[in-house]
Design a protein around this motif. Structure first.
Motif, mmCIF file in Angstrom:
data_model
loop_
_atom_site.group_PDB
_atom_site.id
_atom_site.type_symbol
_atom_site.label_atom_id
_atom_site.label_comp_id
_atom_site.label_asym_id
_atom_site.label_seq_id
_atom_site.Cartn_x
_atom_site.Cartn_y
_atom_site.Cartn_z
ATOM 1 N N SER A 297 13.553 -29.324 -16.488
ATOM 2 C CA SER A 297 14.909 -28.801 -16.485
ATOM 3 C C SER A 297 15.141 -27.779 -15.380
ATOM 4 O O SER A 297 16.206 -27.711 -14.796
ATOM 5 C CB SER A 297 15.203 -28.170 -17.843
ATOM 6 N N ASP A 298 14.135 -26.987 -15.092
ATOM 7 C CA ASP A 298 14.373 -25.872 -14.184
ATOM 8 C C ASP A 298 13.815 -26.074 -12.777
ATOM 9 O O ASP A 298 13.600 -25.125 -12.049
ATOM 10 C CB ASP A 298 13.812 -24.586 -14.794
ATOM 11 N N ILE A 299 13.593 -27.322 -12.406
ATOM 12 C CA ILE A 299 13.160 -27.563 -11.038
ATOM 13 C C ILE A 299 13.795 -28.860 -10.533
ATOM 14 O O ILE A 299 13.819 -29.860 -11.246
ATOM 15 C CB ILE A 299 11.612 -27.631 -10.937
ATOM 16 N N PRO A 300 14.336 -28.800 -9.323
ATOM 17 C CA PRO A 300 14.986 -29.994 -8.762
ATOM 18 C C PRO A 300 13.998 -31.157 -8.683
ATOM 19 O O PRO A 300 12.886 -31.004 -8.183
ATOM 20 C CB PRO A 300 15.400 -29.541 -7.360
ATOM 21 N N THR A 301 14.415 -32.271 -9.199
ATOM 22 C CA THR A 301 13.544 -33.440 -9.229
ATOM 23 C C THR A 301 14.334 -34.685 -8.840
ATOM 24 O O THR A 301 15.479 -34.831 -9.246
ATOM 25 C CB THR A 301 12.994 -33.648 -10.658
ATOM 26 N N VAL A 302 13.750 -35.519 -8.044
ATOM 27 C CA VAL A 302 14.367 -36.822 -7.846
ATOM 28 C C VAL A 302 13.331 -37.914 -8.032
ATOM 29 O O VAL A 302 12.184 -37.786 -7.606
ATOM 30 C CB VAL A 302 15.152 -36.958 -6.497
ATOM 31 N N PHE A 303 13.776 -38.943 -8.684
ATOM 32 C CA PHE A 303 12.918 -40.097 -8.911
ATOM 33 C C PHE A 303 13.068 -41.066 -7.755
ATOM 34 O O PHE A 303 14.145 -41.188 -7.175
ATOM 35 C CB PHE A 303 13.312 -40.789 -10.216
ATOM 36 N N ILE A 304 12.003 -41.749 -7.459
ATOM 37 C CA ILE A 304 12.087 -42.709 -6.371
ATOM 38 C C ILE A 304 11.494 -44.036 -6.805
ATOM 39 O O ILE A 304 10.553 -44.076 -7.600
ATOM 40 C CB ILE A 304 11.370 -42.188 -5.096
ATOM 41 N N SER A 305 12.128 -45.070 -6.353
ATOM 42 C CA SER A 305 11.638 -46.435 -6.525
ATOM 43 C C SER A 305 11.908 -47.003 -7.915
ATOM 44 O O SER A 305 11.998 -48.208 -8.077
ATOM 45 C CB SER A 305 10.145 -46.519 -6.204
ATOM 46 N N GLU A 306 12.034 -46.144 -8.887
ATOM 47 C CA GLU A 306 12.325 -46.623 -10.234
ATOM 48 C C GLU A 306 13.781 -46.325 -10.565
ATOM 49 O O GLU A 306 14.237 -45.189 -10.419
ATOM 50 C CB GLU A 306 11.406 -45.932 -11.254
ATOM 51 N N PRO B 134 20.689 -39.020 -16.862
ATOM 52 C CA PRO B 134 21.295 -37.941 -16.076
ATOM 53 C C PRO B 134 20.299 -37.363 -15.076
ATOM 54 O O PRO B 134 19.950 -36.200 -15.140
ATOM 55 C CB PRO B 134 21.677 -36.917 -17.152
ATOM 56 N N GLU B 135 19.861 -38.194 -14.149
ATOM 57 C CA GLU B 135 18.904 -37.741 -13.142
ATOM 58 C C GLU B 135 19.272 -38.311 -11.774
ATOM 59 O O GLU B 135 20.001 -39.295 -11.684
ATOM 60 C CB GLU B 135 17.495 -38.212 -13.505
ATOM 61 N N SER B 136 18.730 -37.668 -10.740
ATOM 62 C CA SER B 136 18.920 -38.193 -9.393
ATOM 63 C C SER B 136 17.810 -39.176 -9.069
ATOM 64 O O SER B 136 16.648 -38.916 -9.358
ATOM 65 C CB SER B 136 18.901 -37.052 -8.372
ATOM 66 N N TYR B 137 18.178 -40.255 -8.473
ATOM 67 C CA TYR B 137 17.136 -41.190 -8.067
ATOM 68 C C TYR B 137 17.590 -42.083 -6.930
ATOM 69 O O TYR B 137 18.788 -42.256 -6.700
ATOM 70 C CB TYR B 137 16.665 -42.038 -9.243
ATOM 71 N N VAL B 138 16.631 -42.630 -6.236
ATOM 72 C CA VAL B 138 16.926 -43.619 -5.216
ATOM 73 C C VAL B 138 16.014 -44.809 -5.462
ATOM 74 O O VAL B 138 14.817 -44.658 -5.698
ATOM 75 C CB VAL B 138 16.773 -43.050 -3.783
ATOM 76 N N ALA B 139 16.615 -45.960 -5.425
ATOM 77 C CA ALA B 139 15.853 -47.182 -5.681
ATOM 78 C C ALA B 139 16.489 -48.323 -4.906
ATOM 79 O O ALA B 139 17.603 -48.204 -4.391
ATOM 80 C CB ALA B 139 15.844 -47.498 -7.171
ATOM 81 N N VAL B 140 15.751 -49.404 -4.836
ATOM 82 C CA VAL B 140 16.299 -50.597 -4.193
ATOM 83 C C VAL B 140 17.116 -51.341 -5.234
ATOM 84 O O VAL B 140 16.940 -51.142 -6.442
ATOM 85 C CB VAL B 140 15.162 -51.477 -3.644
ATOM 86 N N ARG C 151 22.922 -40.958 -7.459
ATOM 87 C CA ARG C 151 22.004 -42.090 -7.420
ATOM 88 C C ARG C 151 22.250 -42.877 -6.165
ATOM 89 O O ARG C 151 23.388 -43.036 -5.728
ATOM 90 C CB ARG C 151 22.263 -43.014 -8.613
ATOM 91 N N GLU C 152 21.190 -43.396 -5.623
ATOM 92 C CA GLU C 152 21.345 -44.202 -4.438
ATOM 93 C C GLU C 152 20.622 -45.527 -4.639
ATOM 94 O O GLU C 152 19.407 -45.564 -4.806
ATOM 95 C CB GLU C 152 20.794 -43.452 -3.225
ATOM 96 N N ILE C 153 21.382 -46.582 -4.637
ATOM 97 C CA ILE C 153 20.797 -47.913 -4.778
ATOM 98 C C ILE C 153 20.908 -48.598 -3.428
ATOM 99 O O ILE C 153 22.002 -48.949 -2.982
ATOM 100 C CB ILE C 153 21.549 -48.746 -5.831
#
Lengths: 340, 340
Positions: free
Chosen positions: A139-148, A154-160, A318-320
DNA sequence: GATTTGAACGGAAACGTTTTCGTAAACCGT
DNA sequence: ACGGTTTACGAAAACGTTTCCGTTCAAATC
């Protein structure tokens, strides 16, 4: 022998250490002549600023934590390389940890990285349970998921765009005249693989093809799974003319099983993979596949993270990214006997 | 929202923050009852110690810097994974940087890591000029080289016994009845490759075989070099029955060139690689090769570095680990027509 | 020429720990 | 009961920066 500090430089230069700090930080609160003089002295003394002390007061480390399931997975190592290069270009260093596909370990290193005061964390999750495990501590640290793909979480992520990817594969094979297209999938519990399957299925529907899926109950390496699926399939009745695999390694494993059953590629069976790992382009393999834009994914992930670091309150984005078809030598038109 | 610190815990517990520090550090200077109480409070408040502040006073970061030429090279990524896992096990985290085979960049990230106050640096050098470049700046930080043999240079390093490795390959082929054994090498300027060549040559001498070497003037990827060397060789006269390649990727490239020239492996030509990257074991490749013990190399490098960190004045030590032959399907006995 | 302004710099606090030193109380033996 | 040792804890310094706040002095303003 004891490292040279700001104070040492200040003493030599005959100024306060605040002035030295200003001379190096590009502050405007300093005379041009003294700046030059101090910079020269720093050079001569071989002074290198202590980033630990800086981080202490700035409350920023300029370090990004990266957690990947397995660095030596070809896809992930390419991603890692791209992330490192781009992050450094942006002034950040990378602290890398293997989760070894273990969500427990993943959580452990996540806390560890937090304790290290990294400014943010990029994570290539170990499984689809990662999110639930991490939720309480992220909760208290910026996180982004990648590939999944985290779907509507409610999260930031980038995936194909996995769905589109397998869709491309079906369309390509269809355009070559194939209508009996088998799909090799692996459970893996991941949304990524779920989406790839869906992309295959809906493209089949769209084109009037009957979907035919072989799922793996195995949990081991993707290569082995492909091999075993292949063994199983080729030992029975098989009348498909093309095969789409949920990953390149799966495809390579399947190819081997095919070889052993006397099947030639692409003569007897066309095959397309997913991921476009660098080894797929190797001559003996030469696999037609769906590319994940690794460099763009890496850069997007870093950019996303950086924007979350500067503004933690911003809404998640989110970035797809689009997948693309890489045509190599593992597919042939159905009407023609010998390609090329 | 502002992170919880020692002071916050101390305030809640009603003790000085020195006491809290002692409660967590396992110091003996504290009562068992208060320790329990404080630990419980820390749990409840979700306190995580700030390693930056700790590093500041301890003058140790428990971070190891790792500089590799290219993380996504299969061999290096396997090495990296092993290093990370073992280092973490020893209480260290890894800060990883790509040098991209650029000695200038290599020097730059080396300084960068020094500024980051890493306790030591493991480096897989970009070229044989790396040492000269780094020499002036590596004096005051423990450094160990990995994978590249530094010969008699006054540095610590761990590497595989390259000379013995190619020797093994020659002996193996000789035992299968081969006497016309070609060697594909690449310049690369590296001592590693020099040693591999020497191992080949001296084993040939020993066994009464005439050495026959094809060197590459190309500088590009090893895969491409192998392909071009193969093209060149197969287009002319070729009467060798076996081929030793200075690396697995070189071998894979050569195999492709062979395919295109109508050569079958191992029927027409036996082939041995070097490195034992994981992809060499893949069925379609199935390359007989010389293994570098990556896990042992990783652990030795970390251990060496750790001992240098605790005792920087100790004399340098070198570790040359034995190579071993991995027999797969790319070689055949010369007297028999069809193996297996 | 007195006052204001601004630039250039010094002093000192602050960041969150660990550790040394000091000290009070508790404990021991005689 | 008393001196001495031990135990448990507090106070404060230290690590090397950045930055806020003052201060000085020269230049500019009226």
């Amino acid at each position: 022998m004891p490292n040279i500090t700001l104070k040492d430089v200040a003493k030599v230069a005959g100024v306060s250490y605040a002035t030295v700090s200003r001379a190096l930080s590009g502050s405007s609160e300093i005379g041009e002549d003294t700046r030059k003089r101090i910079q020269k002295i720093c050079e001569e003394m071989g002074y290198t600023p202590n980033s630990i002390a800086r981080s202490m007061v700035m409350k920023r480390t300029n370090i990004i934590g990266l957690i990947v399931a397995s660095i030596d997975n070809p896809f992930m190592s390419e991603l890692t390389t791209n992330i490192e290069i781009y992050a450094r270009q942006k002034g950040y260093n990378l602290m890398v940890c293997n989760s070894s596909y273990d969500t427990g370990l993943e959580k452990e290193v996540f806390s560890l990285l937090k304790g290290r005061q990294v400014d943010g964390i990029i994570i290539l999750p170990a499984s689809n349970e990662s999110y639930d495990m991490l939720k309480p501590i992220m909760s208290d640290i910026p996180t982004v998921f990648i590939s999944e793909n985290m779907q509507d979480l409610p999260e930031s992520y980038v995936a194909v765009d996995n769905r589109q990817g397998t869709g491309l594969a079906v369309e390509y094979l269809h355009s070559l005249g194939h209508s009996k297209i088998l799909y090799f999938g692996c459970r893996h519990g991941s949304i990524t693989h779920q989406l790839r399957l869906e992309g295959y299925q809906s493209a089949c529907m769209r084109l009037g093809i009957t979907p035919n899926v072989l799922y793996s109950p195995y949990q081991r390496s993707s290569l082995e799974v492909g091999y075993r699926l292949g063994k199983e399939y080729f030992s029975g009745q098989h009348e498909d003319t093309a095969l789409i695999c949920a990953s390149d390694t799966l495809a390579i494993g399947a190819v081997q099983a095919g070889y052993e059953a006397g099947i030639s590629f692409p003569e007897d069976l066309s095959i397309v993979g997913f991921d476009n790992i660098s080894f797929s382009s190797l001559p003996p393999i030469n696999l037609t596949t769906i590319d994940q834009p690794k460099q763009k994914m890496a850069e997007s992930a870093v950019n996303l993270l950086l924007s979350r670091i500067t503004d933690p309150e911003a809404s998640h984005s989110r970035e797809i990214l689009p997948a693309s078809l890489i045509v190599r030598g593992s597919c042939r038109p159905l009407s023609v006997q010998n390609p090329n």
